[in-house]
Design an enzyme around this catalytic site. Structure first.
Site, short mmCIF file in Angstrom:
data_model
loop_
_atom_site.label_atom_id
_atom_site.label_comp_id
_atom_site.label_asym_id
_atom_site.label_seq_id
_atom_site.Cartn_x
_atom_site.Cartn_y
_atom_site.Cartn_z
N LYS A 157 2.22 2.30 1.53
CA LYS A 157 2.73 1.62 2.76
C LYS A 157 1.45 1.50 3.77
O LYS A 157 0.60 2.25 3.82
CB LYS A 157 3.83 2.54 3.47
N THR A 158 1.24 0.52 4.45
CA THR A 158 0.55 0.39 5.58
C THR A 158 0.26 -1.16 5.59
O THR A 158 -0.18 -1.85 4.64
CB THR A 158 -0.85 1.13 5.72
N ARG B 162 4.34 10.68 12.79
CA ARG B 162 3.15 11.15 12.25
C ARG B 162 2.94 12.48 12.15
O ARG B 162 1.71 12.98 11.95
CB ARG B 162 2.06 10.48 13.22
N ASP C 272 -2.28 -2.26 6.92
CA ASP C 272 -3.86 -2.39 7.22
C ASP C 272 -4.30 -2.76 5.93
O ASP C 272 -5.38 -3.08 5.79
CB ASP C 272 -4.26 -0.95 7.56
N ASP D 8 -3.34 8.84 4.39
CA ASP D 8 -3.08 10.12 4.76
C ASP D 8 -1.90 10.61 4.59
O ASP D 8 -1.70 11.86 3.97
CB ASP D 8 -3.29 10.18 6.55
N GLY E 283 -5.37 -3.04 12.23
CA GLY E 283 -5.89 -2.37 10.81
C GLY E 283 -6.70 -1.30 10.70
O GLY E 283 -7.32 -0.95 9.72
N GLY F 188 3.84 -7.52 14.56
CA GLY F 188 3.95 -7.86 13.13
C GLY F 188 4.37 -6.60 12.19
O GLY F 188 4.81 -6.70 10.94
N GLU G 247 -9.58 -4.26 14.83
CA GLU G 247 -9.44 -3.17 15.93
C GLU G 247 -10.58 -2.02 15.93
O GLU G 247 -10.83 -1.57 16.69
CB GLU G 247 -8.16 -2.62 16.22
N GLY H 247 2.69 4.60 10.57
CA GLY H 247 3.23 3.24 11.21
C GLY H 247 4.13 2.24 10.64
O GLY H 247 4.06 2.47 9.42
P1 FBP Z 1 -0.52 3.45 9.22
O1 FBP Z 1 -1.91 3.74 8.65
O2 FBP Z 1 0.22 4.84 9.62
O3 FBP Z 1 0.21 2.50 8.23
O4 FBP Z 1 -0.73 2.82 10.75
C1 FBP Z 1 -1.46 1.60 10.76
C2 FBP Z 1 -1.23 1.27 12.07
O5 FBP Z 1 -0.68 0.06 12.67
C3 FBP Z 1 -2.68 0.88 12.66
O6 FBP Z 1 -3.01 -0.62 12.35
C4 FBP Z 1 -2.87 1.18 14.06
O7 FBP Z 1 -4.15 1.59 14.34
C5 FBP Z 1 -2.00 2.49 14.05
O8 FBP Z 1 -0.98 2.37 13.22
C6 FBP Z 1 -1.28 2.42 15.67
O9 FBP Z 1 -0.78 3.81 15.59
P2 FBP Z 1 0.53 3.82 16.39
O10 FBP Z 1 1.59 3.27 15.90
O11 FBP Z 1 0.66 5.32 16.60
O12 FBP Z 1 0.23 3.25 17.78
#
Ligand code: FBP
Length: 544
Positions: A198-199, A141, A201, A172, A247, A420, A307, A77
């Site tokens: 990175k994330t 991903r 979350d 991951d 998150g 965001g 979430e 993400g």
């Molecule tokens: P990462 O763990 O890859 O950083 O992604 C975070 C996130 O934004 C989560 O908060 C959310 O549940 C998910 O990605 C949403 O995934 P997608 O971008 O595939 O809709």
């Protein structure tokens, strides 16, 4: 490309670097490390990258380096600051030797496997400095975990003479970076692999990693929006706003936003699990606060919902665990194939244990269906697709009606996530990310592989930040994924005995009863340092 005045001004911003990275460095090595759990097993899986020391960069002597070609991948993400990691890395590899080159793999790890790449030249990099988004090369991903993929990867790395690969990702993706580092080390392929945390979350953190990048900007962006909603609801005084926040599993974003905005209610999934609350308990908790405020004539308020909450309600957690086993093939550990969602649901209903089937049937149909649907490539339930904010408000409305309380209850719903993830990085994230990328170049120059780039002491001024590397194996343990035991980086959930949660818990009753809203306003990039350069409240409380 037409640019806004802010974009133009922001492009000229020079991110700050820790003092240690401002000149030539030497790598100071600590003692050998161990993984956080399952040491024997992790050591066996990663014989070449296990037990490496933590590294800190200190001032060193100027050395001459040969040019080096480096590859970079954005994985998972989006998170604010990704472009600054890449620009820091670019400046870093060019400072090693101006003839060094940086290649970006397109749309995530899949770009490495499919040989889709572009050279990132100074002109391209300059367009993206201090901007949000991952659009410079795109993200994806695709899970890098199979030998065929690693072998496809080495073909293109050899072709481009790439000697080091930087993978910018969450827990991951960094787990996969470590598996790749181990494989290339085992095969003696001469390619180093470095990760970057990175994330949005905020769940990739531990004793070595203070925070993952993007968390700061994303939380500030959501908090601005929550503050705006609170002003609105305090103006019309007629709505309860149910706000779901991204998150994934951890509630760090919800907690940080609560610390910044002081809403009437904020649910914390980790607490729901600890207290073994059922869905009805959660609904009762919200309804009681709504009713108490209504009794005082306050028919309005805000509820923040992480979430991932649904996954933390113990009975639903058990259901998801069984679903995860059922939905993956026991031989290949790949997701089972179904022709339609109906067929998948039918299969699940036929094979689920009686207790979990009852649990599934208790859930509203849309939620039950969502829990049964496909996982993301890493085996996670796609919680962003579950409309928990609507589910909870529906259940609260029903309960209030049945118990004849708060007759004026009216709800509005919001989901803040994508709003965001690509915001222009705050000064904190701009500096932190640039430093992470630049630091990755120093790990490469030091010949390291299987390390994550780390920058610490980030509540101090940037010059005092500490730069170095941590072996990725140190963060690993064994967990059950897609029906198999796998080595993974341990996810950091909200700690109920940690300072951020304790602060929240000490104040939430007052915030529930009285109206104590804080309106943080938009992120500021230029102005007094106390307005522009603050880190998150979570980090401040953790480091106080
Ligand atoms: P990462 O763990 O890859 O950083 O992604 C975070 C996130 O934004 C989560 O908060 C959310 O549940 C998910 O990605 C949403 O995934 P997608 O971008 O595939 O809709």
């Amino acid at each position: 490309m037409t640019k806004s005045a802010l974009q133009i001004a922001r492009a000229a911003y020079q991110p700050k670097l820790p003092k240690a990275l401002q000149g030539p460095v030497a790598a100071k090595e600590g003692a050998a490390t161990q993984s956080v759990g399952d040491q024997a097993k992790i050591k066996e899986i990663f014989p070449n990258t296990y037990g490496l020391p933590i590294i800190e960069f200190v001032a060193g002597e100027q050395k001459a380096f040969e040019p080096i070609n480096v590859g970079v991948i954005l994985s998972g993400g989006q998170a604010p600051g990704g472009h600054n990691v890449i620009s820091g890395l670019f400046d870093g590899v060019k400072s090693i030797n101006p003839d060094s080159k940086l290649y970006g793999f397109i749309l995530g790890p899949g770009g490495l496997v499919d040989h889709k790449y572009m050279e990132l030249t100074a002109d391209i990099i300059d367009e993206y400095r201090n901007t949000g988004g991952f659009d410079i090369i795109g993200s994806g991903r695709t899970k890098l975990e199979k030998e065929e993929q690693f072998e496809k990867g080495i073909e293109i790395l050899r072709q481009l003479n790439i000697k080091a690969l930087v993978i910018i990702g969450g827990d991951d993706s960094n787990t996969n970076a470590c598996v790749l580092a181990e494989y290339y080390a085992k095969k003696n392929y001469g390619v180093q692999v470095i990760g970057c945390p990175k994330t949005i979350d905020g769940d990739l953190k531990n004793e070595q990693i203070e925070t993952s990048f993007g968390f700061d900007t994303a939380c500030k962006t959501y908090s601005e929006l929550i503050g705006n909603i609170q002003r609105d609801c305090n103006s019309s005084r007629k709505y309860w706003h149910f706000i779901k926040l991204m998150g994934r599993s951890a509630s760090h974003i919800a907690l940080e936003c609560a610390l910044q905005t002081q809403p009437n209610i904020c649910l914390i999934s980790e607490e729901v699990e600890k207290k073994e609350m059922s869905l009805d308990d959660v609904v009762n908790y919200i309804a009681d606060i709504v009713a108490a405020r209504a009794a005082e004539g306050n028919n309005y308020g805000t509820v923040l919902i992480p979430e991932g909450i649904i996954e933390f309600i113990p009975s639903i957690k058990r259901l998801i665990a069984e679903l995860n086993e059922l939905l993956s093939d026991p031989k290949t550990h790949e997701p089972r194939e179904f022709n339609s969602a109906e067929e998948q649901l039918e299969y699940v209903e036929k094979h689920l244990s009686a207790a979990n089937l009852t649990e599934l049937h208790k859930l509203p149909e849309d939620v039950a269906r969502q829990l049964c649907l496909d996982r993301d490539p890493h085996g996670n339930v796609q919680v962003s697709l579950i409309e928990t904010e609507k589910l909870l408000s529906r259940m609260v409305a029903k309960l209030l009606k049945e118990t004849k309380r708060a007759p004026k209850f009216n709800a509005q719903h919001h989901f803040f996530g994508y709003e965001g993830r690509c915001a222009a990085p705050s000064n904190y994230d701009a500096d932190y990310c640039y430093s992470l990328g630049f630091n990755a170049s120093r790990l490469i120059a030091a010949g390291k592989t299987g390390y994550m780039s780390i920058i610490r002491n980030t509540t101090a001024p940037a010059a005092e930040w500490v730069a170095g590397g941590v072996p990725i194996t140190m963060m690993m343990n064994i967990e059950r994924r897609n029906g198999a035991d796998k080595p993974v980086i341990r996810k950091a959930l909200v700690e109920l005995d940690g300072a951020p949660f304790k602060y929240f818990a000490a104040h939430r009753d007052e915030w529930a009863k009285n109206t104590c809203y804080v309106y943080p306003g938009p992120i500021q990039y230029f102005g007094p340092t106390e307005v522009c350069d603050q880190s998150t409240k979570t980090l401040q409380l953790e480091q106080a």
